[in-house]
Design a protein around this motif. Structure first.
Motif, mmCIF file in Angstrom:
data_model
loop_
_atom_site.group_PDB
_atom_site.id
_atom_site.type_symbol
_atom_site.label_atom_id
_atom_site.label_comp_id
_atom_site.label_asym_id
_atom_site.label_seq_id
_atom_site.Cartn_x
_atom_site.Cartn_y
_atom_site.Cartn_z
ATOM 1 N N THR A 1 0.843 -1.188 0.000
ATOM 2 C CA THR A 1 0.000 0.000 0.000
ATOM 3 C C THR A 1 0.886 1.249 0.000
ATOM 4 N N LEU A 2 0.299 2.391 -0.343
ATOM 5 C CA LEU A 2 1.092 3.626 -0.376
ATOM 6 C C LEU A 2 1.221 4.267 0.997
ATOM 7 N N ASN A 3 0.312 3.936 1.939
ATOM 8 C CA ASN A 3 0.446 4.496 3.287
ATOM 9 C C ASN A 3 0.066 3.466 4.347
ATOM 10 N N ILE B 1 -6.560 -2.952 5.275
ATOM 11 C CA ILE B 1 -6.528 -4.258 4.606
ATOM 12 C C ILE B 1 -6.259 -5.366 5.620
ATOM 13 N N GLU B 2 -5.336 -5.133 6.543
ATOM 14 C CA GLU B 2 -5.039 -6.132 7.577
ATOM 15 C C GLU B 2 -6.269 -6.442 8.429
ATOM 16 N N ASP B 3 -7.024 -5.407 8.810
ATOM 17 C CA ASP B 3 -8.216 -5.608 9.640
ATOM 18 C C ASP B 3 -9.280 -6.416 8.893
ATOM 19 N N LYS C 1 2.246 -4.907 3.516
ATOM 20 C CA LYS C 1 3.210 -3.894 3.942
ATOM 21 C C LYS C 1 2.931 -2.585 3.213
ATOM 22 N N ASN C 2 3.491 -1.511 3.744
ATOM 23 C CA ASN C 2 3.375 -0.227 3.052
ATOM 24 C C ASN C 2 4.655 0.070 2.279
ATOM 25 N N LEU C 3 4.600 1.107 1.466
ATOM 26 C CA LEU C 3 5.694 1.429 0.559
ATOM 27 C C LEU C 3 7.013 1.660 1.287
ATOM 28 N N LEU D 1 -0.860 -4.228 -5.574
ATOM 29 C CA LEU D 1 -0.550 -2.847 -5.196
ATOM 30 C C LEU D 1 -1.854 -2.073 -5.031
ATOM 31 N N SER D 2 -2.126 -1.622 -3.817
ATOM 32 C CA SER D 2 -3.327 -0.839 -3.534
ATOM 33 C C SER D 2 -2.934 0.628 -3.406
ATOM 34 N N LEU D 3 -3.356 1.445 -4.367
ATOM 35 C CA LEU D 3 -2.957 2.852 -4.366
ATOM 36 C C LEU D 3 -3.666 3.639 -3.262
ATOM 37 N N GLY D 4 -4.916 3.293 -2.973
ATOM 38 C CA GLY D 4 -5.634 3.923 -1.867
ATOM 39 C C GLY D 4 -6.113 5.336 -2.160
ATOM 40 N N TYR D 5 -5.193 6.182 -2.593
ATOM 41 C CA TYR D 5 -5.553 7.572 -2.891
ATOM 42 C C TYR D 5 -6.526 7.630 -4.071
ATOM 43 N N GLY D 6 -7.218 8.780 -4.195
ATOM 44 C CA GLY D 6 -8.162 8.917 -5.295
ATOM 45 C C GLY D 6 -9.180 9.997 -5.019
#
Length: 227
Positions: free
Chosen positions: A56-58, A65-67, A95-97, A110-115
């Motif tokens: 993930t990016l953050n 995602i873990e939860d 893990k994060n970036l 890869l989950s960008l998350g932002y948007g």
């Protein structure tokens, strides 16, 4: 992934997710889509042999995602062995970036998350957390090269929503190009090269060699200016 691979070596999974800026700094709908894909793969006899890593990016998207993944692990006992090294299986990681380094898996999600921060938005912030920091392009490079077989790119926006006129970050430019590649495949590479260099015209092989040598050193070269 190697240069010679199947068409789906890098694949975009577009999600209609919303980024919660402020305290949340996560994208729950996108996180759920990632977890659904992990569970689907671990329950599929033809796919479960492929090890999985999530980047993930953050840290907020990582925790989300873990939860959600923990909830599924409690419900589905058959997927639990894929989270422990003691079983002889390469375990799933999230893990994060900033924390993913030497880890390697068959499939990287890869989950960008932002948007966009609201449904149907046509614009979004050009803030992508660690990608906007100095050296962000190296962090992105590390993330997408952890896969031996396949990269699944989960995003709540497409490449057209990244406006390079609003950022000077090289990493964000690379992210836009990578998104284009995930969307369109190999055909995007020629367009990316054209966007970088314009139309190449050469009067001689010597001129072409000089231009290419300069590009190899990191210069942006346009040919026949003023001719």
């Amino acid at each position: 992934p190697a240069a010679s691979t199947k068409e789906s070596a890098v694949e975009l999974r577009r999600v209609e997710g919303i980024y919660a800026k402020g305290k949340g700094r996560n994208n729950i709908k996108e996180a759920q889509a990632v977890v659904d894909e992990i569970v689907r793969r671990l329950r599929d006899p033809s796919l479960r042999h492929l090890s999985i890593g999530v980047v993930t990016l953050n840290t907020e998207q990582q925790r989300t995602i873990e939860d959600l993944l923990d909830e599924q692990r409690r419900k589905l006992s058959e997927i639990e062995p894929y989270f422990h090294e003691s079983t002889g299986i390469t375990p799933v990681f999230v893990k994060n970036l900033e924390s993913v380094q030497g880890d390697e898996r068959d499939v990287i999600i890869l989950s960008l998350g932002y948007g966009p921060t609201e449904p149907g938005a046509k614009t979004m912030s050009m803030n992508f957390g660690p990608l906007n920091k100095s050296g962000g392009e190296r962090r992105l490079n590390v993330a997408i090269t952890r896969a031996t077989t396949e990269v699944l790119l989960f995003s709540s926006f497409d490449s057209g929503m990244i406006d390079l006129s609003r950022t000077t970050s090289m990493a964000v430019e690379h992210l836009k190009n990578y998104l284009e590649f995930a969307e369109r495949g190999v055909s995007a590479l020629a367009a990316i090269r054209f966007a970088e260099h314009g139309i190449d015209q050469f009067d001689s092989p010597y001129e072409e060699m000089v231009a290419q040598q300069l590009r190899d050193k990191g210069w942006k070269v346009q040919t026949q200016v003023g001719v």
